[in-house]
Motif scaffolding. Structure first.
Motif, PDB file in Angstrom:
ATOM      1  N   VAL A 114     156.168  21.611 -36.240  1.00 35.75           N
ATOM      2  CA  VAL A 114     157.556  21.770 -36.540  1.00 35.75           C
ATOM      3  C   VAL A 114     158.293  20.834 -35.640  1.00 35.75           C
ATOM      4  O   VAL A 114     159.289  20.333 -35.610  1.00 35.75           O
ATOM      5  N   ALA A 166     158.201  17.353 -35.932  1.00 34.43           N
ATOM      6  CA  ALA A 166     159.104  16.773 -37.075  1.00 34.43           C
ATOM      7  C   ALA A 166     160.356  16.207 -36.545  1.00 34.43           C
ATOM      8  O   ALA A 166     161.002  15.562 -37.464  1.00 34.43           O
ATOM      9  N   VAL A 205     150.076  16.834 -41.375  1.00 38.12           N
ATOM     10  CA  VAL A 205     150.526  18.072 -41.816  1.00 38.12           C
ATOM     11  C   VAL A 205     149.695  18.320 -43.259  1.00 38.12           C
ATOM     12  O   VAL A 205     149.064  19.204 -43.534  1.00 38.12           O
ATOM     13  N   VAL A 246     158.198  22.239 -43.349  1.00 39.09           N
ATOM     14  CA  VAL A 246     157.954  20.775 -42.703  1.00 39.09           C
ATOM     15  C   VAL A 246     157.874  19.680 -43.569  1.00 39.09           C
ATOM     16  O   VAL A 246     158.484  18.843 -43.371  1.00 39.09           O
TER      17      VAL A 246
END
Length: 358
Positions: A6, A9, A24, A46
């Motif tokens: 996360v 990201a 991912v 995500v």
């Protein structure tokens, strides 16, 4: 580990984000069946956020990776399904997450390329195919007609038969379908050469006879006790899972059950594989003639050795002469897989219609 992804990201580089999304997605695919609801929700957060930050190639790759996985979060699937056609196609065609209501809404609102992808799904309700036929152009209509898993309403059948008057490709696809009512079937036949009409009418009437015999005779079968039915399920569910997971070949199981004379257990297993009512499959296995069981086994691409074992078990149960087995195998041998699969589609459609009307 997922929490650290996360953080990644937040990278501003588009290349980094695309690389991250691929990583991912690969993690998700690798453990899709094992993740908890909380972990699936995190994957959703995500990936949904990343979708808007990557180019079309990255989104297409994601859609292809997760398109057929049943645990894919619904929000993610719907976001991809509403993307451009090349991104949406894998989920529109394959995703088990999309409901009939989702498909109906998408078919009413999306463009031709989206409609074409929907038309290729393994199974479609008649209300969805009605929209596809109403809004779709020729490629969509041809795709629906060629898809045996796409149900046709009476209106849909009439429309396709009417269009087939000027569309040879559509006409040929309709000759392979088994869900046209008799009136539409006769209209379709009238467009064909006389020799082709005769052949198709013979096939239709023969398949109709087999379906009616199965339906009538199945109603006369005496049910086993609940205990025996429970035993059959306990003994075969694990085997069925092994077959579906590719751990055991179907032929091996057919031989095993035949040698043990477990024909009712085998009927339960084959009923689950073919998605037919068990009483019809039991009827197929124990009836005197070989036609129906030969069609069922050939449609599943069961080999001659396994079919021979089944025939010998049938002969023992019926106390038939051993020589009859050679005759049964001969009839099985001349039946093509394609012909058997077409016949099975017809029989399943007709049995469903008869059951609904009963």
């Amino acid at each position: 580990m997922l929490a650290s992804l996360v953080d990644l990201a937040r990278e501003s580089s588009s290349d980094k984000r695309r690389e991250l999304m691929g990583h991912v997605a690969a993690l998700f695919v690798d453990g899709a069946e094992r993740y908890t609801n909380e972990e699936l929700a995190l994957f959703n957060d995500v990936l949904v956020n990343l979708i808007d930050m990557v180019d079309i190639d990255g989104r297409e790759s994601l859609s292809q990776q997760i398109g057929s996985i049943e645990t894919t979060p619904r929000e993610l699937v719907l976001k991809l399904a509403n993307d451009t056609a090349t991104v949406a196609a894998p989920v529109l065609q394959n995703s088990p997450v999309l409901t009939d209501d989702d498909l109906y809404t998408l078919a009413k609102t999306k463009g031709q390329d989206h409609l074409l992808a929907i038309s290729k799904r393994d199974a479609l309700q008649a209300r969805v195919t009605d929209i596809l036929l109403e809004r779709g152009e020729q490629p969509v209509r041809r795709s629906v007609a060629a898809n045996p898993g796409a149900e046709l309403s009476d209106w849909g059948g009439r429309l396709l038969v009417k269009l087939a008057e000027t569309d040879a490709t559509l006409r040929e696809s309709l000759t392979e379908r088994h869900d046209l009512n008799r009136a539409n079937f006769e209209k379709l036949l009238a467009m064909l050469p006389v020799d082709r009409q005769t052949k198709l009418r013979h096939i239709f009437e023969n398949n109709e006879r087999v379906a009616r015999d199965l339906f009538r005779e199945a109603s006369l079968l005496v049910d086993d006790t609940k205990l025996e039915r429970r035993k059959a399920r306990l003994n075969t569910k694990a085997t069925l899972k092994d077959i579906r997971d590719g751990q055991r070949p179907l032929d091996e199981v057919v031989i095993e059950y035949s040698l043990a004379n477990d024909l009712y257990d085998l009927a339960f297993l084959l009923a689950n594989i073919t998605a037919m009512d068990e009483k019809f499959v039991r009827n197929v296995i124990v009836r005197q003639d070989i036609e129906a069981i030969a069609v069922l086994c050939r449609s599943l691409e069961i080999g001659e050795v396994a079919f021979s074992a089944l025939c010998k078990a049938r002969a023992r149960q019926m106390k038939a002469a051993p020589t009859v087995v050679d005759t049964w195998i001969g009839e099985f041998r001349i039946l093509s897989v394609a012909e058997a699969q077409r016949t099975m589609r017809f029989i399943k459609v007709r049995l469903s219609a008869m059951a609904a009307a009963a």
